[in-house]
Design a protein around this motif. Structure first.
Motif, PDB file in Angstrom:
ATOM      1  N   GLU A 137     -11.646  72.596  88.201  1.00 44.34           N
ATOM      2  CA  GLU A 137     -11.901  71.702  89.374  1.00 44.34           C
ATOM      3  C   GLU A 137     -11.352  72.562  90.467  1.00 44.34           C
ATOM      4  O   GLU A 137     -12.032  72.763  91.573  1.00 44.34           O
ATOM      5  CB  GLU A 137     -11.170  70.408  89.361  1.00 44.34           C
ATOM      6  N   ALA A 138     -10.355  73.259  90.158  1.00 41.29           N
ATOM      7  CA  ALA A 138      -9.910  74.189  91.479  1.00 41.29           C
ATOM      8  C   ALA A 138     -10.727  75.385  91.715  1.00 41.29           C
ATOM      9  O   ALA A 138     -10.731  75.750  92.782  1.00 41.29           O
ATOM     10  CB  ALA A 138      -8.525  74.894  90.860  1.00 41.29           C
ATOM     11  N   SER A 141     -16.730  59.949  78.397  1.00 42.96           N
ATOM     12  CA  SER A 141     -15.431  59.203  78.639  1.00 42.96           C
ATOM     13  C   SER A 141     -14.519  59.849  79.554  1.00 42.96           C
ATOM     14  O   SER A 141     -14.509  59.843  80.720  1.00 42.96           O
ATOM     15  CB  SER A 141     -14.909  59.023  77.173  1.00 42.96           C
ATOM     16  N   ARG A 142     -13.343  60.568  79.105  1.00 41.74           N
ATOM     17  CA  ARG A 142     -12.584  61.188  79.866  1.00 41.74           C
ATOM     18  C   ARG A 142     -12.334  62.721  79.378  1.00 41.74           C
ATOM     19  O   ARG A 142     -12.499  63.220  78.387  1.00 41.74           O
ATOM     20  CB  ARG A 142     -11.101  60.621  80.022  1.00 41.74           C
ATOM     21  N   ALA A 143     -11.952  63.669  80.251  1.00 39.04           N
ATOM     22  CA  ALA A 143     -11.914  65.151  79.928  1.00 39.04           C
ATOM     23  C   ALA A 143     -10.996  65.391  78.810  1.00 39.04           C
ATOM     24  O   ALA A 143      -9.995  64.740  79.228  1.00 39.04           O
ATOM     25  CB  ALA A 143     -11.627  65.875  81.156  1.00 39.04           C
ATOM     26  N   GLY A 144     -11.151  65.986  77.960  1.00 38.21           N
ATOM     27  CA  GLY A 144     -10.209  66.066  76.392  1.00 38.21           C
ATOM     28  C   GLY A 144     -10.098  64.944  75.860  1.00 38.21           C
ATOM     29  O   GLY A 144      -9.114  64.935  74.953  1.00 38.21           O
ATOM     30  N   PHE A 145     -11.005  63.936  75.781  1.00 34.20           N
ATOM     31  CA  PHE A 145     -11.099  62.730  75.212  1.00 34.20           C
ATOM     32  C   PHE A 145     -11.261  62.744  73.744  1.00 34.20           C
ATOM     33  O   PHE A 145     -10.650  62.015  72.692  1.00 34.20           O
ATOM     34  CB  PHE A 145     -12.087  61.686  75.658  1.00 34.20           C
ATOM     35  N   LEU A 152      -7.136  73.060  81.477  1.00 33.27           N
ATOM     36  CA  LEU A 152      -8.520  73.475  81.645  1.00 33.27           C
ATOM     37  C   LEU A 152      -9.284  72.795  82.843  1.00 33.27           C
ATOM     38  O   LEU A 152      -9.955  73.271  83.430  1.00 33.27           O
ATOM     39  CB  LEU A 152      -9.328  73.514  80.375  1.00 33.27           C
ATOM     40  N   ALA A 153      -9.328  71.266  82.731  1.00 35.62           N
ATOM     41  CA  ALA A 153      -9.924  70.588  83.528  1.00 35.62           C
ATOM     42  C   ALA A 153      -9.422  70.828  84.863  1.00 35.62           C
ATOM     43  O   ALA A 153     -10.445  70.833  85.821  1.00 35.62           O
ATOM     44  CB  ALA A 153      -9.906  69.248  83.218  1.00 35.62           C
TER      45      ALA A 153
END
Length: 435
Positions: free
Chosen positions: A206-207, A69-73, A201-202
Motif C-alpha cells: 500500500e505504501a 477475506s482479509r490480507a494474510g487470511f 507485506l500488505a
C-alpha cells in the motif's frame, strides 16, 4: 459443493490463532465497488499476491489486489513460519527429474527466495521475529545418514556450507526428544511470525501505491486481450491478471485446479514453557522431521511450543484440532504430557503431484503461481516478484520456474480428492508403523 472460504472460518475475519493474538490486526479495507481500471489485477492477498503487488507498484504500475477475506487470511497467516532452503524436493531428486542445469537454477532461485524475505523484512521494517536456523531430524540411523549425504552433496556440488550435520548425540543435545536420531542444522534457513510478515507485506504494498480491496471475492476471470475480473460488487479491467489464490482459488481456472489441490494442516501453541523450554529445544531454531506427514515445531518469542502436525483432505477441519495435534506432539515430546494447549488452528495450503510449485501462463495476459506444497514462505514471496518481473517483460526467472514439469492429479478435479486420501492414508499408516 462446500465453500473453502466459509467451511471453517467466519467471512471477513482472521481465524483465532496464536498468530492473530500476538499482532495488531488492521481494520478491514474497503471492498471493491463499481468498475475501475488498473494495469494489473491481483487475485489473492497472501504472500504471492502481496509480493507481486509490492514489486509491481514499485515499478510504477497501477495495481489492484482483490482479496476474498482479509490480507494474510489464508495459509500465509497460519503456517509454521519456516523459511527453508532450496525447493520442497531435494537437489539430487531434482537433478534426476529435470537435469543438473535446471536443478541448479532452481537451487539459485530458492536461495534468492530466502534473500528476498530477509530483504523485505529489513527494507520495510517488518517486525516478524525473523531468526536463523532450521533443523531437519530423522527417526532412524538410515534417515540420519540420508540427511548427512544431502548436506555433503550440497556443500560439494553447490558450495552451500551453512549446514551442520548432527549425530544422534548432537541432535539430542539440540532437541531432547526420544524419537530422533540426529540430522542436520541449516543456519542459512530461518523462521519467523508468518502473519506479522504477511501484514507487513500488505502495508509495504500500500505504501508503494497498490490498492488492496478486502471482502472482495472474485467470481469470474474474463480472459482475452483485455482481461477483466469480476466480484459481486464490482469489476476490474486490467492489462494483466495475476492469480494468487493458491488453495483458495477454487474453480476460477480449470487448468490450475487440475494440478493444484488444497489440503489442510494444523498447528497448536502450548502455554508458555518457561524454564521447560529447554526440554523442547536448546537453541532458537525451527525443526522439521522426516515423516511423510511432517511434524514441524519451534519455540515462539514468548516461550511457547508451536507444533504443527496432522493433515486432512476434505473441506472441513476436525472438531477438536488440539486433540488431533496433541497426539503427534506427545509422541515427539512425551515429557510435555502435563502442558496445556492454549491455541489450536487449521489452515488450507495447496500441493502438486510432485511437491513442486506450479507457475504458468494460463491464458494471454494471465499468470498464476501456486502449489508450494508446504514450502511457500520463501517460494510464494519470490513467485510474486517473478510474476511482477514477467509482467514488466523480464521473464527469465518466471520461465525457469514455469519449466518445472507438472502433471494433473489422476481423475481430474472430480476424483483427485478420493484418490489422494487413499494415497495419503497409506503413507500416514507407514509413518505410524515406522516403515
Amino acid at each position: 459443493m462446500t465453500d473453502l472460504l466459509t467451511a471453517n472460518d467466519r467471512p471477513g475475519a482472521y481465524p483465532a490463532s496464536w498468530y492473530a493474538a500476538t499482532v495488531d490486526l488492521p481494520q478491514p479495507r474497503p471492498a471493491l465497488s463499481g468498475e475501475i481500471r488498473a494495469d494489473v489485477c491481483v487475485v489473492g492477498a497472501g504472500y504471492t499476491g502481496l509480493s507481486a503487488a509490492l514489486h509491481l507498484a514499485q515499478r510504477g504500475l497501477r495495481v489492484v489486489v482483490l482479496e476474498a477475506s482479509r490480507a494474510g487470511f489464508g495459509a500465509s497467516g497460519r503456517n509454521g513460519g519456516q523459511l527453508g532452503s532450496g525447493q520442497r524436493v531435494g537437489q539430487r531428486e531434482l537433478e534426476r527429474l529435470i537435469g543438473r542445469p535446471g536443478a541448479r537454477r532452481l537451487w539459485e532461485l530458492g536461495e534468492e527466495a530466502k534473500g528476498l524475505v530477509r530483504h523485505l523484512v529489513a527494507a520495510h521494517g517488518i517486525d516478524c521475529h525473523l531468526r536463523p536456523g532450521i533443523a531437519h531430524l530423522g527417526h532412524s540411523d538410515a534417515e540420519r545418514a540420508e540427511i548427512h549425504e544431502e548436506a555433503t552433496y550440497l556443500a560439494a556440488e553447490y558450495g552451500y556450507d551453512r549446514i551442520e550435520t548432527l549425530d544422534a548425540e548432537a541432535g539430542h543435545a539440540l532437541c531432547p526428544s526420544p524419537v530422533y536420531r540426529g540430522g542436520a542444522l541449516d543456519m542459512g534457513a530461518a523462521h519467523l511470525h508468518p502473519l506479522a510478515f504477511a501484514l507487513g507485506l500488505a502495508r509495504a504494498a500500500e505504501a508503494a501505491g497498490a490498492r488492496i480491496c478486502e471482502n472482495s471475492r472474485v467470481v469470474e476471470v474474463m480472459e482475452g486481450p483485455e482481461p477483466a475480473v469480476r466480484t459481486a460488487q464490482g469489476l476490474v479491467r486490467a492489462d494483466h491478471v495475476i492469480l494468487a489464490g493458491n488453495g483458495y482459488l477454487g474453480g476460477l481456472n480449470r487448468q490450475i485446479a487440475a494440478r493444484v489441490m488444497p489440503i489442510n494442516n494444523f498447528v497448536v501453541a502450548t502455554e508458555p514453557l518457561g524454564d521447560r523450554a529447554a526440554e523442547v529445544l536448546t537453541r532458537d531454531v525451527g525443526v522439521a522431521d522426516t515423516k511423510f506427514v511432517v511434524n514441524y515445531f519451534r519455540l515462539s518469542h514468548d516461550g511457547r511450543l508451536l507444533f504443527g502436525g496432522g493433515e486432512s483432505y476434505g473441506y472441513r477441519f476436525p472438531a477438536d484440532i488440539a486433540a488431533l495435534v496433541r497426539r503427534p506432539m506427545l509422541k515427539v515430546f512425551p515429557q510435555l504430557s502435563d502442558v496445556r494447549i492454549e491455541h489450536a488452528w487449521g489452515g488450507t495450503l495447496a500441493i502438486t503431484m510432485r511437491r513442486l510449485p506450479y507457475l504458468a501462463r494460463v491464458a494471454p495476459r494471465v499468470l498464476s503461481a501456486s502449489g508450494y506444497s508446504g514450502h511457500g514462505l520463501g517460494l510464494a514471496t519470490l513467485s510474486g516478484r517473478l510474476m511482477a518481473d514477467a509482467v514488466a517483460g523480464e521473464a527469465e526467472g518466471f520461465d525457469a520456474m514455469a519449466a518445472i514439469p507438472t502433471v494433473p492429479f489422476p481423475g481430474g478435479t472430480a476424483l483427485r480428492s478420493p484418490l489422494l486420501v487413499l494415497a495419503m492414508s497409506w503413507y500416514a499408516l507407514r509413518d505410524r508403523l515406522g516403515v
